[in-house]
Design an enzyme around this catalytic site. Sequence first.
Site, PDB file in Angstrom:
ATOM      1  N   SER A 113       0.787  -1.237   0.000  1.00 10.40           N
ATOM      2  CA  SER A 113       0.000   0.000   0.000  1.00 10.40           C
ATOM      3  C   SER A 113       0.815   1.282   0.000  1.00 10.40           C
ATOM      4  CB  SER A 113      -0.966   0.005   1.184  1.00 10.40           C
ATOM      5  OG  SER A 113      -2.057  -0.831   0.928  1.00 10.40           O
ATOM      6  N   TYR A 209     -10.907   2.347   5.295  1.00 12.75           N
ATOM      7  CA  TYR A 209      -9.872   1.970   4.325  1.00 12.75           C
ATOM      8  C   TYR A 209     -10.422   1.014   3.280  1.00 12.75           C
ATOM      9  CZ  TYR A 209      -4.974   1.049   3.006  1.00 12.75           C
ATOM     10  OH  TYR A 209      -3.764   0.956   2.358  1.00 12.75           O
ATOM     11  N   SER A 210     -10.247   1.369   2.015  1.00 14.49           N
ATOM     12  CA  SER A 210     -10.747   0.538   0.923  1.00 14.49           C
ATOM     13  C   SER A 210      -9.846   0.682  -0.291  1.00 14.49           C
ATOM     14  CB  SER A 210     -12.175   0.942   0.544  1.00 14.49           C
ATOM     15  OG  SER A 210     -12.613   0.235  -0.604  1.00 14.49           O
ATOM     16  N   ASN A 211      -9.285  -0.428  -0.735  1.00 17.89           N
ATOM     17  CA  ASN A 211      -8.439  -0.407  -1.919  1.00 17.89           C
ATOM     18  C   ASN A 211      -9.202   0.006  -3.165  1.00 17.89           C
ATOM     19  OD1 ASN A 211      -5.774  -1.630  -0.921  1.00 17.89           O
ATOM     20  ND2 ASN A 211      -7.300  -3.013  -0.102  1.00 17.89           N
ATOM     21  N   GLY A 351       2.786  -0.597   3.990  1.00 22.99           N
ATOM     22  CA  GLY A 351       2.101  -1.519   3.097  1.00 22.99           C
ATOM     23  C   GLY A 351       2.343  -2.971   3.444  1.00 22.99           C
TER      24      GLY A 351
END
Length: 396
Positions: A113, A209-211, A351
């Site tokens: 990340s 949090y969201s990709n 990440g």
Amino acid sequence: MRARTGQNLRSSTRRDGRRRRAVSAAAAMAVGVMTLGVLAPPAASDSAAPAAAAAGPDAVQRALNTLVRDDGMPAALASVKDRNGRARTYTAGVGDLTTGSKVPRDGQVRIGSNTKAFTAVVVLQLVGEGKIDLAAFVDTYLPGLVRGEGIDGNRITVRHLLQHTSGLPDYGVHLDDDEIRNRYFEPRELLDLALDHPADAEPGKTWGYSNTNYVLAGLIVQKVTGRPLAEEMDRRIIQRIGLRHTYFPAPGEMTVREPHPRGYHRSPEDGPLRDFTEMDPSAGWAAGQLISTNSDLNRFFTALLAGRLLPAAQLAEMRTTVPVGTSGLRYGLGLTSRTLSCGGVYWGHGGDIAGYETRGGVTDDGRAANVAVTSIPTDEAAVRHVSEAVDTALCG
């Protein structure tokens, strides 16, 4: 690349009550299976000054040794730069559990990340060029694309995407490590997977949090520029500031190009370590696909905070944060701030990806540190020890 509020931004996800580690690439059957009971002892760094070596390992080396000895990390690596620009690198453990080979000094790792910070920089550069508006709705750039249960691209702004306040569900929850190691995902497939599920919250109401947010940010970059995200990232950041060991893997590229420690993973979490070094990272894309080194990450975040990548107005936007939980962690636009035991904060991201975890950042007075381990920590003590290693490096 999922958030763990109060501790770290993590790539683990939750499904059926169990934590999954899947987002920026997962893995399948692996080789070199080892158990914690037969991990090699930590390897002393050969980068410390002779005087320090004679007196025993310094605090950073001891922190890495703890990660290997007590937390079962196959390897730990660090790169530290003081405010005067003096850099040191450290290693502990072994680079390959099968052969027992040394850890390559400043070896390449998958940085998960941390990729989000790169993607956010590209978006904010385009904001500075007048090509993207942070207050514009996603539909301005991707009309009609973002629709679902409680989801409407006419209500989600670019700022919401970069700050994780869109309320969009995370596609990573629905990916399994062993399902996707060898699968190539198009970004639109990842988005479609998310949009099959209802919104987590109303846009702008809460942090989550969201990709999926960063997949959309990457798609906006491509729509606005007419060029692949990887090309824009390379031209605008990697080449511009001389990140010689950082790259966005090409479609189908499953290996790591330069010397690297092998990455290991537990799936399920109570299972044995398995070698997950080679994988298709496309499930991460704009949210987590990059490969780099600790020293290149130090260079990137140092250049960013020094104003070498963004105009002052856009850097100020990036550093405008919202709280994440109650730990003092705050999230800006692809950038986090975390408190230090010695006072002040450091700026970075962090990440996870199956096989690797990276943590670190830079302070406003020019200190920089990044730490990588070659397995995602699966217990709170190990999570804490990684964060403490960064704090030790920046406060020492």
